[in-house]
Design an enzyme around this catalytic site. Structure first.
Site, short mmCIF file in Angstrom:
data_model
loop_
_atom_site.label_atom_id
_atom_site.label_comp_id
_atom_site.label_asym_id
_atom_site.label_seq_id
_atom_site.Cartn_x
_atom_site.Cartn_y
_atom_site.Cartn_z
N LYS A 109 19.91 3.73 -9.80
CA LYS A 109 19.25 4.92 -10.35
C LYS A 109 19.54 6.12 -9.46
O LYS A 109 19.72 7.24 -9.94
CB LYS A 109 17.75 4.72 -10.49
CG LYS A 109 17.07 5.90 -11.21
CD LYS A 109 15.61 5.67 -11.43
CE LYS A 109 14.82 5.84 -10.16
NZ LYS A 109 14.75 7.27 -9.73
N ARG A 141 7.77 7.92 -9.27
CA ARG A 141 7.24 9.24 -9.63
C ARG A 141 6.81 9.32 -11.10
O ARG A 141 6.20 10.31 -11.49
CB ARG A 141 8.27 10.32 -9.32
CG ARG A 141 8.47 10.59 -7.83
CD ARG A 141 9.40 11.75 -7.58
NE ARG A 141 9.41 12.18 -6.19
CZ ARG A 141 10.25 11.75 -5.26
NH1 ARG A 141 11.17 10.85 -5.59
NH2 ARG A 141 10.18 12.20 -4.02
N GLY A 151 11.86 -2.25 -11.07
CA GLY A 151 13.15 -1.97 -10.48
C GLY A 151 13.26 -2.50 -9.07
O GLY A 151 14.24 -3.16 -8.69
N HIS A 152 12.22 -2.25 -8.25
CA HIS A 152 12.20 -2.79 -6.89
C HIS A 152 12.15 -4.31 -6.92
O HIS A 152 12.83 -4.99 -6.13
CB HIS A 152 10.98 -2.27 -6.12
CG HIS A 152 10.93 -0.79 -5.95
ND1 HIS A 152 9.99 0.00 -6.57
CD2 HIS A 152 11.72 0.05 -5.23
CE1 HIS A 152 10.17 1.25 -6.22
NE2 HIS A 152 11.22 1.32 -5.42
N MET A 159 12.89 3.48 -14.57
CA MET A 159 11.70 3.23 -13.75
C MET A 159 11.78 4.03 -12.46
O MET A 159 12.82 4.08 -11.80
CB MET A 159 11.57 1.75 -13.45
CG MET A 159 11.15 0.93 -14.66
SD MET A 159 10.70 -0.76 -14.21
CE MET A 159 10.11 -1.33 -15.81
N MET A 180 10.38 2.92 -0.50
CA MET A 180 9.28 3.77 -0.05
C MET A 180 7.96 3.32 -0.68
O MET A 180 6.97 4.05 -0.69
CB MET A 180 9.56 5.23 -0.39
CG MET A 180 10.71 5.81 0.40
SD MET A 180 10.65 7.60 0.58
CE MET A 180 10.71 8.13 -1.12
N GLY A 219 19.22 0.34 -5.63
CA GLY A 219 19.32 0.56 -7.06
C GLY A 219 20.22 1.72 -7.41
O GLY A 219 20.23 2.75 -6.72
N GLN A 238 13.28 12.64 4.74
CA GLN A 238 14.02 12.91 3.51
C GLN A 238 13.26 13.78 2.53
O GLN A 238 13.68 13.96 1.39
CB GLN A 238 14.47 11.61 2.86
CG GLN A 238 13.38 10.71 2.32
CD GLN A 238 13.91 9.33 1.98
OE1 GLN A 238 14.22 8.53 2.86
NE2 GLN A 238 14.00 9.03 0.70
#
Length: 295
Positions: free
Chosen positions: A154, A192, A40-41, A189, A34, A152, A65
């Site tokens: 997460k 937000r 992380g991305h 990470m 997004m 990921g 979502q």
């Protein structure tokens, strides 16, 4: 090299098809995001670039979502920054459509993954969230037709939902779960994290610090209820923490473990997951425990 920016579904389909015609043995990797990219991305993009001949990064803040009172309108967006991260990490195409391009008419068909996969954890407090995730991911799978898709851990529940959807609907794509990437101080990470005030950011470290203790507490013989009580107590030492959930489930089916049984005796992988708000910012984090790791 700068990635090619694509905003139309038809153009992306044509570009991927042209790649497949020119590189008969080159696989295609998909990294759905997004936007507001972080390390992380970037780690997902780098892995896809290393394993595939073509990497398609998608940047789309998916309205399906988000619930009525969630942060769709204020979700952080910075396309130029995202494009710089994408280029450095090795993306070939960046698909950044508008909402109207992805949903040109009021959508009448959605994808639903039912049962415990979506009724627990984030699904309990965000009804409809995973229907939105499954719908947009299924659209991206159909548009790109990737060989591999990278997500990921997460959001381990999202990985479980997407994996089940791909299996149930016979999508010919391999779902590749990738490790959580953390800040140097341990905070997972997240796009937000930018919302956190300084004091909230400092107190949020209790999440990763609590999860770090989980293998030790499981090794001590704790049951599910005992572990949850211990974790909630530790998180509540931070006055700004407002707990949404702390749960222990078997992974990837997300079913609860047997009540009263010491968790160290369970052979299936265990997902210990939490969601906690600091101010208006809801953070998620987790640890995936395998029995071989508990001593």
């Amino acid at each position: 090299m700068k990635p090619q920016i694509i905003r139309r579904v038809a153009e992306l389909r044509d570009a991927v098809a042209a790649f497949r015609r020119s590189r008969q043995e080159g696989s295609v990797g998909l990294v759905p995001t997004m936007g507001y990219l972080h390390e992380g991305h970037a780690s997902l993009i780098r892995r896809s670039a290393a394993e595939n001949g073509l990497t398609v990064l998608t940047i789309f803040v998916n309205p399906l979502q988000f619930g009525p009172n969630e942060d769709f309108d204020r979700y952080p967006r910075d396309e130029q920054r995202d494009l710089a991260v994408a280029a450095a990490a090795g993306a070939d195409f960046v698909f950044a459509p508008s909402v109207e391009e992805m949903y040109p008419e009021p959508i009448r068909t959605t994808v639903t993954v039912s049962g415990g996969l979506t009724s627990r954890l984030c699904g309990a407090s965000r009804p409809g969230h995973f229907d939105g995730v499954a719908t947009v991911v299924s659209k991206l799978f159909l548009i790109v037709q990737p060989d591999k898709a990278y997500f990921g851990l997460k959001d381990a529940q999202q990985v479980a939902v997407v994996s089940q959807m791909a299996k149930d609907l016979n999508f010919p794509v391999e779902i590749v779960p990738c490790p959580i990437v953390r800040e140097p101080d341990g905070l997972a990470m997240s796009s937000r994290n930018v919302y956190l005030r300084d004091e909230e950011r400092q107190q949020a470290l209790v999440l990763s610090q609590t999860l770090q203790k989980v293998p030790e507490w499981i090794a001590d013989g704790m049951t599910e209820s005992e572990l949850v009580i211990r974790m909630r107590g530790r998180i509540r030492t931070q006055p700004l923490a407002n707990i949404d959930y702390v749960e222990v489930v078997k992974y990837p089916e997300l079913e609860p473990p047997q009540p009263g049984l010491p968790l160290r005796e369970i052979r299936e992988p265990l997902l210990v997951a939490l969601a906690v708000k600091f101010g208006n910012t809801r953070l998620i984090d987790n640890v995936l425990i395998h029995s071989s790791e508990v001593k």
